[in-house]
Write a protein that holds these residues in place. Structure first.
Motif, PDB file in Angstrom:
ATOM      1  N   UNK A  68       0.825  -1.213   0.000  1.00 46.40           N
ATOM      2  CA  UNK A  68       0.000   0.000   0.000  1.00 46.40           C
ATOM      3  C   UNK A  68       0.853   1.255   0.000  1.00 46.40           C
ATOM      4  N   UNK A  69       2.033   1.160   0.614  1.00 51.49           N
ATOM      5  CA  UNK A  69       2.899   2.333   0.738  1.00 51.49           C
ATOM      6  C   UNK A  69       3.487   2.715  -0.616  1.00 51.49           C
ATOM      7  N   UNK A  70       4.002   1.724  -1.336  1.00 54.31           N
ATOM      8  CA  UNK A  70       4.744   2.009  -2.566  1.00 54.31           C
ATOM      9  C   UNK A  70       3.858   2.341  -3.764  1.00 54.31           C
ATOM     10  N   UNK A  71       2.746   1.614  -3.907  1.00 59.20           N
ATOM     11  CA  UNK A  71       1.975   1.718  -5.146  1.00 59.20           C
ATOM     12  C   UNK A  71       0.863   2.752  -5.089  1.00 59.20           C
ATOM     13  N   UNK A  72       0.442   3.142  -3.880  1.00 61.68           N
ATOM     14  CA  UNK A  72      -0.737   3.998  -3.754  1.00 61.68           C
ATOM     15  C   UNK A  72      -0.398   5.313  -3.067  1.00 61.68           C
ATOM     16  N   UNK A  73      -0.800   6.391  -3.694  1.00 56.92           N
ATOM     17  CA  UNK A  73      -0.624   7.712  -3.106  1.00 56.92           C
ATOM     18  C   UNK A  73      -1.813   7.978  -2.177  1.00 56.92           C
ATOM     19  N   UNK A  74      -1.560   7.953  -0.869  1.00 58.05           N
ATOM     20  CA  UNK A  74      -2.637   8.122   0.110  1.00 58.05           C
ATOM     21  C   UNK A  74      -2.658   9.557   0.640  1.00 58.05           C
ATOM     22  N   UNK A  75      -3.859  10.087   0.787  1.00 53.15           N
ATOM     23  CA  UNK A  75      -3.994  11.457   1.289  1.00 53.15           C
ATOM     24  C   UNK A  75      -5.291  11.601   2.069  1.00 53.15           C
ATOM     25  N   UNK A  76      -5.257  12.482   3.070  1.00 52.87           N
ATOM     26  CA  UNK A  76      -6.437  12.754   3.892  1.00 52.87           C
ATOM     27  C   UNK A  76      -6.809  14.225   3.752  1.00 52.87           C
ATOM     28  N   UNK A  77      -8.098  14.480   3.631  1.00 53.96           N
ATOM     29  CA  UNK A  77      -8.607  15.849   3.739  1.00 53.96           C
ATOM     30  C   UNK A  77      -9.445  15.927   5.003  1.00 53.96           C
ATOM     31  N   UNK A  78      -9.017  16.795   5.930  1.00 56.48           N
ATOM     32  CA  UNK A  78      -9.833  17.069   7.114  1.00 56.48           C
ATOM     33  C   UNK A  78     -10.963  17.992   6.672  1.00 56.48           C
ATOM     34  N   UNK A  79     -12.200  17.601   6.995  1.00 58.64           N
ATOM     35  CA  UNK A  79     -13.337  18.340   6.462  1.00 58.64           C
ATOM     36  C   UNK A  79     -14.528  18.255   7.412  1.00 58.64           C
ATOM     37  N   UNK A  80     -15.346  19.288   7.392  1.00 55.22           N
ATOM     38  CA  UNK A  80     -16.587  19.263   8.167  1.00 55.22           C
ATOM     39  C   UNK A  80     -17.503  18.198   7.577  1.00 55.22           C
ATOM     40  N   UNK A  81     -18.194  17.493   8.439  1.00 53.61           N
ATOM     41  CA  UNK A  81     -19.039  16.386   8.006  1.00 53.61           C
ATOM     42  C   UNK A  81     -20.052  16.813   6.936  1.00 53.61           C
ATOM     43  N   UNK A 100      -4.468   6.309  -6.546  1.00 57.35           N
ATOM     44  CA  UNK A 100      -4.655   7.371  -5.571  1.00 57.35           C
ATOM     45  C   UNK A 100      -5.813   7.020  -4.649  1.00 57.35           C
ATOM     46  N   UNK A 101      -5.583   7.133  -3.344  1.00 58.65           N
ATOM     47  CA  UNK A 101      -6.616   6.870  -2.347  1.00 58.65           C
ATOM     48  C   UNK A 101      -6.770   8.089  -1.457  1.00 58.65           C
ATOM     49  N   UNK A 102      -7.943   8.689  -1.502  1.00 56.49           N
ATOM     50  CA  UNK A 102      -8.210   9.905  -0.724  1.00 56.49           C
ATOM     51  C   UNK A 102      -9.286   9.604   0.315  1.00 56.49           C
ATOM     52  N   UNK A 103      -9.055  10.061   1.535  1.00 56.13           N
ATOM     53  CA  UNK A 103     -10.027   9.866   2.613  1.00 56.13           C
ATOM     54  C   UNK A 103     -10.512  11.214   3.122  1.00 56.13           C
ATOM     55  N   UNK A 104     -11.837  11.362   3.207  1.00 54.83           N
ATOM     56  CA  UNK A 104     -12.439  12.582   3.744  1.00 54.83           C
ATOM     57  C   UNK A 104     -12.774  12.312   5.205  1.00 54.83           C
ATOM     58  N   UNK A 105     -12.054  12.948   6.102  1.00 55.47           N
ATOM     59  CA  UNK A 105     -12.144  12.617   7.525  1.00 55.47           C
ATOM     60  C   UNK A 105     -12.744  13.774   8.318  1.00 55.47           C
ATOM     61  N   UNK A 106     -13.878  13.516   8.960  1.00 58.28           N
ATOM     62  CA  UNK A 106     -14.506  14.510   9.834  1.00 58.28           C
ATOM     63  C   UNK A 106     -14.071  14.256  11.279  1.00 58.28           C
ATOM     64  N   UNK A 107     -14.370  15.201  12.153  1.00 57.32           N
ATOM     65  CA  UNK A 107     -13.893  15.142  13.538  1.00 57.32           C
ATOM     66  C   UNK A 107     -14.298  13.852  14.245  1.00 57.32           C
ATOM     67  N   UNK A 108     -15.530  13.388  13.985  1.00 51.99           N
ATOM     68  CA  UNK A 108     -16.019  12.205  14.699  1.00 51.99           C
ATOM     69  C   UNK A 108     -15.363  10.902  14.236  1.00 51.99           C
ATOM     70  N   UNK A 109     -14.503  10.991  13.204  1.00 55.07           N
ATOM     71  CA  UNK A 109     -13.796   9.799  12.714  1.00 55.07           C
ATOM     72  C   UNK A 109     -12.340   9.767  13.182  1.00 55.07           C
ATOM     73  N   UNK A 110     -11.986  10.645  14.090  1.00 58.96           N
ATOM     74  CA  UNK A 110     -10.597  10.766  14.548  1.00 58.96           C
ATOM     75  C   UNK A 110     -10.046   9.449  15.087  1.00 58.96           C
ATOM     76  N   UNK A 111     -10.821   8.762  15.915  1.00 57.82           N
ATOM     77  CA  UNK A 111     -10.331   7.512  16.508  1.00 57.82           C
ATOM     78  C   UNK A 111     -10.167   6.425  15.446  1.00 57.82           C
ATOM     79  N   UNK A 112     -11.048   6.425  14.439  1.00 53.61           N
ATOM     80  CA  UNK A 112     -10.923   5.449  13.353  1.00 53.61           C
ATOM     81  C   UNK A 112      -9.617   5.676  12.591  1.00 53.61           C
ATOM     82  N   UNK A 113      -9.294   6.954  12.345  1.00 58.14           N
ATOM     83  CA  UNK A 113      -8.066   7.300  11.625  1.00 58.14           C
ATOM     84  C   UNK A 113      -6.834   6.853  12.409  1.00 58.14           C
ATOM     85  N   UNK A 114      -6.849   7.067  13.720  1.00 63.80           N
ATOM     86  CA  UNK A 114      -5.713   6.651  14.548  1.00 63.80           C
ATOM     87  C   UNK A 114      -5.483   5.138  14.454  1.00 63.80           C
TER      88      UNK A 114
END
Length: 420
Positions: free
Chosen positions: A214-227, A342-356
């Motif tokens: 997953x590290x080498x082949x996929x460009x991973x990115x997170x956008x912190x965003x309001x739900x 490319x894998x992009x994740x839209x992360x809202x505040x209530x998903x913080x623990x899932x992201x960790x």
């Protein structure tokens, strides 16, 4: 190593060559010789590792080496958790058995059972099935598993997640005790090992990770965003990037439908697939996505398991999963066969623990960004919604108890006054 060195028949090697494959993947290299030798195998393999061929090829070899009488009883059963995965596995069985005298069939719910039953009546060697439809047909006396020699449980972890344990136990009782058992799962969790103990005989354990990590082949990115701004951000990313093929994930069926509606309103052709959709609707949505008529396919985790979408460029986690391993499954659908993804994740505040939890599993922090106009809500709670609801209910209960307790104390005081 080449496929020629694995011990497979010339007919299978011809079919493999026709598909353009020359070198086996790690899971194929490890599992195929063990299965050919008759071992029960417990394999950990994720999407994109070539696991289907890892059990399909040796299974077909074993059956073709030991032909049976003219009428063909079901000799191999491959159980899958979803209709899409069943269809995909069956397609592989058909392709690899092209030059063999073997017949196969696939059965799953959501479609008319009569054609399925008619095919089985004609005699088949390999049956690919979902548990529900299999039990339906067996209960009607339309099929028998008394001659099964090889059982495959594909994506066993997902079967447990979907509550198929009881069905699996019932199906196993319908088969001979003397048979070869193969179990493929994304993880070796406690539940999977417990299931394996009840099914497999002295299994050999095999592990394989995707050829591209997953590290080498996929460009991973997170956008912190309001739900509430997630839909707008997703639309902007797809429109500005002119993305033509995007697989998006939600945690719920309702969320998939709602997101799909928002995308269509923004003139982005979209379709949703989940458990409430008919098989015809799911097949049509997937076909449209592959052909390019549908730009965005919105899916839940369960519905997306087994989808075969080659060279998928973009995955968006509209909602990140609460199970970290599901994140790896999701993003593993891009960056395959040597292509970048490319894998992009839209992360809202209530998903913080899932992201960790996800970052803990990956072993690193994913690059994070904030897009202007789609900023996260600084006052939003960082607890998952269900936990907030639980806490709210507990708080309300405590408040009610407190009022009730206060009322009782008041009544007691009044009674004491009367006694006085």
């Amino acid at each position: 190593m080449s496929f020629n060195s694995l011990g497979l028949s010339q007919a299978l090697l011809k079919a493999i060559s026709k598909k353009g494959y020359t070198t086996p993947s790690p899971i194929q290299e490890k599992a195929i010789p063990l299965i050919l030798e008759g071992y029960d195998v417990l394999a950990s393999a994720q999407t994109g590792t070539g696991k289907t061929a890892g059990f399909t090829l040796p299974l077909l070899h074993v059956l073709s080496e030991n032909p049976k009488e003219k009428f063909r009883p079901i000799r191999a059963l491959i159980l899958t958790p979803t209709r899409e995965l069943a269809a995909q596995v069956y397609a592989n069985v058909k392709e690899y058995s092209e030059f063999l005298d073997l017949r196969s069939a696939v059965i799953f719910g959501g479609v008319n059972q009569k054609p399925q039953a008619a095919t089985i009546r004609q005699g088949i060697d390999v049956l690919v099935a979902t548990p529900g439809r299999l039990l339906d047909l067996q209960n009607q006396g339309l099929l028998s598993l008394k001659r099964v020699e090889i059982l495959v449980l594909d994506e066993a972890d997902r079967m447990l997640d979907m509550g198929f344990l009881r069905d699996i136990e019932r199906i196993i009782k319908m088969m001979p005790t003397k048979r070869q058992n193969l179990m493929f799962s994304a993880t070796f969790s406690h539940d999977i090992k417990k299931l394996a103990q009840g099914i497999l005989r002295e299994p050999v354990m095999v592990e394989a990770t995707p050829e591209n990590s997953t590290v080498d082949a996929i460009n991973q990115k997170i956008y912190r965003v309001s739900k509430g701004k997630k839909s707008g951000l997703a639309i902007k990313l797809i429109s500005d990037g002119n993305w033509k093929q995007v697989l998006m994930f939600t945690r719920t069926k309702h969320g998939a439908n709602k997101l799909c509606k928002n995308l269509v309103s923004a003139n982005i052709s979209s379709a949703a697939i989940h458990g409430n959709k008919s098989q015809a609707a799911r097949t049509k949505a997937l076909a449209g996505f592959k052909s390019g008529d549908v730009r965005v396919l919105v899916a839940t985790d369960i519905a997306a398991r087994g989808l075969d979408i080659p060279l998928l460029p973009h995955v968006i986690n509209f909602e990140i999963p609460n199970i970290p391993e599901d994140y790896v499954h999701r993003i593993g659908r891009t960056g395959r066969a040597g292509a970048s993804g490319e894998a992009i994740s839209l992360v809202s505040a209530d998903e913080t623990s899932y992201l960790k939890d996800i970052e803990k599993l990956l072993g690193f922090r994913i690059e994070s960004d904030i897009m202007e106009g789609f900023e996260p809500d600084p006052n939003a709670p960082t607890e998952p919604e269900k936990r907030q609801q639980r806490q709210g209910r507990n708080s309300s209960k405590n408040h009610t108890n407190s009022r009730s307790s206060g009322g009782n104390n008041s009544r007691r005081r009044q009674n004491n006054k009367r006694r006085g």
